[in-house]
Write a protein that holds these residues in place. Structure first.
Motif, PDB file in Angstrom:
ATOM      1  N   PRO A 155      11.856 -17.228   2.114  1.00 26.02           N
ATOM      2  CA  PRO A 155      10.677 -16.998   2.933  1.00 26.02           C
ATOM      3  C   PRO A 155      11.052 -16.402   4.283  1.00 26.02           C
ATOM      4  O   PRO A 155      12.173 -16.599   4.761  1.00 26.02           O
ATOM      5  CB  PRO A 155      10.090 -18.409   3.103  1.00 26.02           C
ATOM      6  CG  PRO A 155      11.288 -19.300   3.048  1.00 26.02           C
ATOM      7  CD  PRO A 155      12.207 -18.671   2.032  1.00 26.02           C
ATOM      8  N   ALA A 156      10.107 -15.695   4.877  1.00 25.59           N
ATOM      9  CA  ALA A 156      10.338 -15.153   6.212  1.00 25.59           C
ATOM     10  C   ALA A 156      10.412 -16.317   7.194  1.00 25.59           C
ATOM     11  O   ALA A 156       9.508 -17.161   7.215  1.00 25.59           O
ATOM     12  CB  ALA A 156       9.202 -14.211   6.597  1.00 25.59           C
ATOM     13  N   PRO A 157      11.462 -16.398   8.017  1.00 25.55           N
ATOM     14  CA  PRO A 157      11.563 -17.522   8.962  1.00 25.55           C
ATOM     15  C   PRO A 157      10.713 -17.346  10.212  1.00 25.55           C
ATOM     16  O   PRO A 157      10.621 -18.269  11.028  1.00 25.55           O
ATOM     17  CB  PRO A 157      13.049 -17.519   9.319  1.00 25.55           C
ATOM     18  CG  PRO A 157      13.448 -16.087   9.192  1.00 25.55           C
ATOM     19  CD  PRO A 157      12.640 -15.528   8.055  1.00 25.55           C
ATOM     20  N   ILE A 158      10.134 -16.157  10.377  1.00 25.13           N
ATOM     21  CA  ILE A 158       9.286 -15.905  11.555  1.00 25.13           C
ATOM     22  C   ILE A 158       7.977 -15.257  11.109  1.00 25.13           C
ATOM     23  O   ILE A 158       7.894 -14.696  10.016  1.00 25.13           O
ATOM     24  CB  ILE A 158       9.964 -14.955  12.574  1.00 25.13           C
ATOM     25  CG1 ILE A 158      10.170 -13.554  11.953  1.00 25.13           C
ATOM     26  CG2 ILE A 158      11.293 -15.531  13.066  1.00 25.13           C
ATOM     27  CD1 ILE A 158      10.544 -12.488  12.977  1.00 25.13           C
ATOM     28  N   ASP A 159       6.975 -15.332  11.943  1.00 29.32           N
ATOM     29  CA  ASP A 159       5.807 -14.478  11.800  1.00 29.32           C
ATOM     30  C   ASP A 159       5.977 -13.390  12.854  1.00 29.32           C
ATOM     31  O   ASP A 159       5.958 -13.674  14.064  1.00 29.32           O
ATOM     32  CB  ASP A 159       4.508 -15.252  12.032  1.00 29.32           C
ATOM     33  CG  ASP A 159       3.282 -14.386  11.732  1.00 29.32           C
ATOM     34  OD1 ASP A 159       2.552 -14.706  10.790  1.00 29.32           O
ATOM     35  OD2 ASP A 159       3.071 -13.365  12.439  1.00 29.32           O
ATOM     36  N   ALA A 160       6.171 -12.156  12.404  1.00 28.70           N
ATOM     37  CA  ALA A 160       6.554 -11.065  13.307  1.00 28.70           C
ATOM     38  C   ALA A 160       5.397 -10.534  14.140  1.00 28.70           C
ATOM     39  O   ALA A 160       5.593  -9.608  14.934  1.00 28.70           O
ATOM     40  CB  ALA A 160       7.176  -9.930  12.501  1.00 28.70           C
TER      41      ALA A 160
ATOM     42  N   GLY B 136       9.976 -21.584   6.839  1.00 27.29           N
ATOM     43  CA  GLY B 136       9.150 -20.521   7.380  1.00 27.29           C
ATOM     44  C   GLY B 136       8.861 -20.754   8.855  1.00 27.29           C
ATOM     45  O   GLY B 136       9.423 -21.660   9.472  1.00 27.29           O
ATOM     46  N   PRO B 137       7.979 -19.936   9.433  1.00 23.61           N
ATOM     47  CA  PRO B 137       7.658 -20.068  10.853  1.00 23.61           C
ATOM     48  C   PRO B 137       6.803 -21.295  11.162  1.00 23.61           C
ATOM     49  O   PRO B 137       6.185 -21.869  10.263  1.00 23.61           O
ATOM     50  CB  PRO B 137       6.870 -18.785  11.147  1.00 23.61           C
ATOM     51  CG  PRO B 137       6.266 -18.413   9.834  1.00 23.61           C
ATOM     52  CD  PRO B 137       7.260 -18.828   8.789  1.00 23.61           C
ATOM     53  N   ILE B 138       6.754 -21.638  12.444  1.00 20.77           N
ATOM     54  CA  ILE B 138       5.852 -22.688  12.918  1.00 20.77           C
ATOM     55  C   ILE B 138       4.510 -22.031  13.246  1.00 20.77           C
ATOM     56  O   ILE B 138       4.453 -21.071  14.007  1.00 20.77           O
ATOM     57  CB  ILE B 138       6.413 -23.376  14.185  1.00 20.77           C
ATOM     58  CG1 ILE B 138       7.840 -23.876  13.945  1.00 20.77           C
ATOM     59  CG2 ILE B 138       5.497 -24.524  14.595  1.00 20.77           C
ATOM     60  CD1 ILE B 138       7.970 -24.932  12.885  1.00 20.77           C
ATOM     61  N   THR B 139       3.443 -22.529  12.654  1.00 20.40           N
ATOM     62  CA  THR B 139       2.097 -21.989  12.898  1.00 20.40           C
ATOM     63  C   THR B 139       1.340 -22.943  13.827  1.00 20.40           C
ATOM     64  O   THR B 139       1.864 -24.010  14.174  1.00 20.40           O
ATOM     65  CB  THR B 139       1.333 -21.853  11.574  1.00 20.40           C
ATOM     66  OG1 THR B 139       0.954 -23.177  11.139  1.00 20.40           O
ATOM     67  CG2 THR B 139       2.192 -21.208  10.495  1.00 20.40           C
ATOM     68  N   PRO B 140       0.115 -22.619  14.205  1.00 19.08           N
ATOM     69  CA  PRO B 140      -0.653 -23.555  15.046  1.00 19.08           C
ATOM     70  C   PRO B 140      -0.867 -24.914  14.389  1.00 19.08           C
ATOM     71  O   PRO B 140      -1.150 -25.899  15.077  1.00 19.08           O
ATOM     72  CB  PRO B 140      -1.989 -22.822  15.235  1.00 19.08           C
ATOM     73  CG  PRO B 140      -1.654 -21.385  15.103  1.00 19.08           C
ATOM     74  CD  PRO B 140      -0.580 -21.338  14.056  1.00 19.08           C
TER      75      PRO B 140
ATOM     76  N   ARG C 268       2.962 -11.212   2.057  1.00 15.89           N
ATOM     77  CA  ARG C 268       3.811 -10.638   3.112  1.00 15.89           C
ATOM     78  C   ARG C 268       3.138  -9.352   3.587  1.00 15.89           C
ATOM     79  O   ARG C 268       2.956  -8.416   2.806  1.00 15.89           O
ATOM     80  CB  ARG C 268       5.208 -10.337   2.563  1.00 15.89           C
ATOM     81  CG  ARG C 268       5.978 -11.568   2.140  1.00 15.89           C
ATOM     82  CD  ARG C 268       7.234 -11.208   1.349  1.00 15.89           C
ATOM     83  NE  ARG C 268       8.171 -10.405   2.116  1.00 15.89           N
ATOM     84  CZ  ARG C 268       9.102 -10.917   2.914  1.00 15.89           C
ATOM     85  NH1 ARG C 268       9.207 -12.233   3.044  1.00 15.89           N
ATOM     86  NH2 ARG C 268       9.927 -10.135   3.569  1.00 15.89           N
ATOM     87  N   LEU C 269       2.776  -9.327   4.878  1.00 23.89           N
ATOM     88  CA  LEU C 269       1.979  -8.212   5.386  1.00 23.89           C
ATOM     89  C   LEU C 269       2.668  -7.526   6.565  1.00 23.89           C
ATOM     90  O   LEU C 269       3.420  -8.149   7.320  1.00 23.89           O
ATOM     91  CB  LEU C 269       0.605  -8.708   5.849  1.00 23.89           C
ATOM     92  CG  LEU C 269      -0.237  -9.471   4.819  1.00 23.89           C
ATOM     93  CD1 LEU C 269      -1.516  -9.971   5.470  1.00 23.89           C
ATOM     94  CD2 LEU C 269      -0.551  -8.585   3.624  1.00 23.89           C
ATOM     95  N   VAL C 270       2.358  -6.239   6.725  1.00 26.43           N
ATOM     96  CA  VAL C 270       2.723  -5.473   7.919  1.00 26.43           C
ATOM     97  C   VAL C 270       1.433  -5.184   8.663  1.00 26.43           C
ATOM     98  O   VAL C 270       0.397  -4.904   8.036  1.00 26.43           O
ATOM     99  CB  VAL C 270       3.423  -4.148   7.536  1.00 26.43           C
ATOM    100  CG1 VAL C 270       3.628  -3.258   8.765  1.00 26.43           C
ATOM    101  CG2 VAL C 270       4.765  -4.437   6.875  1.00 26.43           C
ATOM    102  N   VAL C 271       1.461  -5.272   9.987  1.00 28.04           N
ATOM    103  CA  VAL C 271       0.223  -5.094  10.763  1.00 28.04           C
ATOM    104  C   VAL C 271       0.408  -4.035  11.842  1.00 28.04           C
ATOM    105  O   VAL C 271       1.456  -3.938  12.468  1.00 28.04           O
ATOM    106  CB  VAL C 271      -0.236  -6.435  11.379  1.00 28.04           C
ATOM    107  CG1 VAL C 271       0.817  -7.000  12.320  1.00 28.04           C
ATOM    108  CG2 VAL C 271      -1.586  -6.284  12.094  1.00 28.04           C
ATOM    109  N   GLU C 272      -0.655  -3.260  12.011  1.00 29.05           N
ATOM    110  CA  GLU C 272      -0.718  -2.236  13.060  1.00 29.05           C
ATOM    111  C   GLU C 272      -1.788  -2.660  14.066  1.00 29.05           C
ATOM    112  O   GLU C 272      -2.896  -3.049  13.685  1.00 29.05           O
ATOM    113  CB  GLU C 272      -1.081  -0.886  12.423  1.00 29.05           C
ATOM    114  CG  GLU C 272      -1.932   0.072  13.248  1.00 29.05           C
ATOM    115  CD  GLU C 272      -1.190   0.794  14.365  1.00 29.05           C
ATOM    116  OE1 GLU C 272       0.040   0.641  14.465  1.00 29.05           O
ATOM    117  OE2 GLU C 272      -1.863   1.498  15.134  1.00 29.05           O
TER     118      GLU C 272
ATOM    119  N   ALA D  82      -0.613 -16.248   4.357  1.00 28.64           N
ATOM    120  CA  ALA D  82      -0.234 -14.875   4.716  1.00 28.64           C
ATOM    121  C   ALA D  82       0.666 -14.891   5.953  1.00 28.64           C
ATOM    122  O   ALA D  82       0.331 -15.511   6.965  1.00 28.64           O
ATOM    123  CB  ALA D  82      -1.479 -14.034   4.996  1.00 28.64           C
ATOM    124  N   VAL D  83       1.802 -14.200   5.855  1.00 25.45           N
ATOM    125  CA  VAL D  83       2.735 -14.117   6.969  1.00 25.45           C
ATOM    126  C   VAL D  83       2.979 -12.638   7.276  1.00 25.45           C
ATOM    127  O   VAL D  83       3.086 -11.814   6.361  1.00 25.45           O
ATOM    128  CB  VAL D  83       4.065 -14.833   6.638  1.00 25.45           C
ATOM    129  CG1 VAL D  83       4.768 -14.189   5.449  1.00 25.45           C
ATOM    130  CG2 VAL D  83       5.000 -14.857   7.844  1.00 25.45           C
TER     131      VAL D  83
END
Length: 430
Positions: A215-220, A261-265, A275-279, A299-300
């Protein structure tokens, strides 16, 4: 969650960043009494190492605006600016900053921010910056140093562009900064700071690229906006930045080793379904609710363009202590908002492929033409190139009137269903 629990759940790097920011605002509060010059400047293409080498303390108006939004103060500031004549269509960062200045210009610590001794505009792709500083010039009546940064219209940096920036730095920008600071620039000090920048940039890139893992360890995106804080603002070129990014990298590497994975709220993220890329920039007025709309669905974000507005370090750029002014010139021209549309599309496509994304999402904000112009073209071209589903949602940076939670949540859920349908189609075809 009560405030004490919330503080306890923060990672060490977040607490360190909070400490660095508090110290910075304390220094700003004492600046006039201690005779330190203050410069107002912007994030994209900022000249932080040059600023600090000459003893200035920086204030970044966009940071003021987004912090006001996260503290639920931006609506009042925007309303105050509109009452004195600023149109509803004006960038809400600008109106929030103007409203804040009219309300006493209080920083996050509750103390007034010092007036600028200099406005330093390193212009990178946003015409609004020029108009913004015209307003601040009227407000503060102080000198303005402008560094005009050529737009990468043809998708490349040429020798003539570099020469143009170097000429401005040598003949107008640095001399004016030296005059206001009351001292000459020490090039060895500038080189020392650029070397520190390069060390921090290495660790920062390692953090960003950790999201290639599963898993991705961060939310980028939502985590990424915290990671860019020191390097995009007052700390690049400092020992504090080196310390922060080393700590952050170590923290992320520990999550990788643990398969976390990352820490979320709402705490550690569970299964990562998308797994998403965002603009585009995030919404700041409902930041945590916006984040939850994705994290609650699994979704990360594995890569984002917004975390490149202050430099494309994952494209290989590093500040170079051996070529200080040349390095600053190349940095300014390489920021994301200074790229043309084909370059932006190429970058997002690269992220989609390298980070193994299931899709890409565009968050279009009403206020920012630098980001929003051409985003539908980006969407269609990426769909054609990747064959993946693209999503499109709209809100604003810091104006809460344009954040419609129910509408945005509905669009996100519909978009994630599109991804599922694409997956189902591929399984059926196989």
């Amino acid at each position: 969650m009560n405030p004490r629990d919330a503080e306890a759940s923060k990672e060490p790097s977040m607490l360190l960043q909070k400490e660095l920011l508090a110290d910075h605002y304390t220094r700003l509060a004492r600046a006039k009494a201690e005779g330190r010059p203050v410069v107002y400047t912007f994030v994209p293409g900022n000249l932080t190492e040059l600023i600090s080498s000459l003893g200035f303390l920086p204030v970044l108006p966009e940071i003021n605006a987004l912090q006001s939004a996260m503290r639920k103060k931006s609506a009042d500031f925007i309303n105050r600016a509109e009452k004195i004549g600023h149109s509803e269509d004006v960038c809400t960062y600008v109106k929030c900053d103007i409203g804040m200045s009219k309300a006493g210009n209080l920083g996050p610590t509750g103390e007034p921010l010092p007036k600028p001794d200099l406005l330093l505009l390193s212009y990178t792709g946003c015409f609004t910056f020029m108009k913004w500083f015209e307003l601040l010039k009227q407000e503060y009546d102080c000198p303005v140093a402008m560094l005009h940064v050529p737009y990468q219209g043809d998708g490349e940096i040429t020798g003539a562009m570099i020469a143009y920036i170097l000429d401005q730095l040598r003949t107008s920008v640095i001399p004016l900064m030296e005059k206001v600071a009351g001292r000459k620039l020490d090039m060895s000090e500038l080189s020392r700071r650029l070397a520190l920048s390069s060390r921090a940039e290495d660790d920062f890139v390692a953090v960003l690229e950790s999201a290639k893992r599963r898993p991705a360890p961060i939310d980028a995106y939502f985590g990424g906006v915290f990671y860019i804080g020191p390097i995009f603002s007052a700390f690049r070129g400092s020992d504090d930045a080196v310390r922060y990014y080393a700590a952050l990298r170590s923290e992320v590497e520990q999550r990788v080793a643990a398969g976390e994975g990352p820490i979320t709220p709402d705490g550690p993220m569970g299964e990562q379904k998308y797994r998403l890329v965002v603009e585009g920039p995030p919404n700041w007025t409902s930041f945590r609710d916006f984040w939850r709309m994705f994290s609650s669905e699994g979704a990360v974000f594995v890569a984002s363009t917004y975390t490149k507005v202050g430099g494309l370090y994952d494209g290989g750029f590093r500040h170079d202590p051996e070529r200080p002014l040349d390095s600053l010139a190349r940095y300014c021209m390489g920021c994301y908002t200074n790229l043309n549309l084909p370059s932006r599309i190429d970058l997002i496509e690269r992220y989609v492929r390298e980070y193994g994304a299931d899709g890409f999402l565009i968050h279009s904000v009403k206020s920012c033409n630098s980001f929003s112009a051409g985003q539908l073209l980006i969407l269609r071209e990426l769909e054609k190139r990747t064959g993946l589903a693209g999503g499109f949602i709209e809100s604003d940076l810091v104006d809460p009137r344009y954040f419609s939670a129910a509408n945005i949540k509905n669009r996100i859920e519909s978009y994630l269903q599109m991804i599922e349908q694409k997956r189902g189609g591929k399984r059926g075809a196989a």
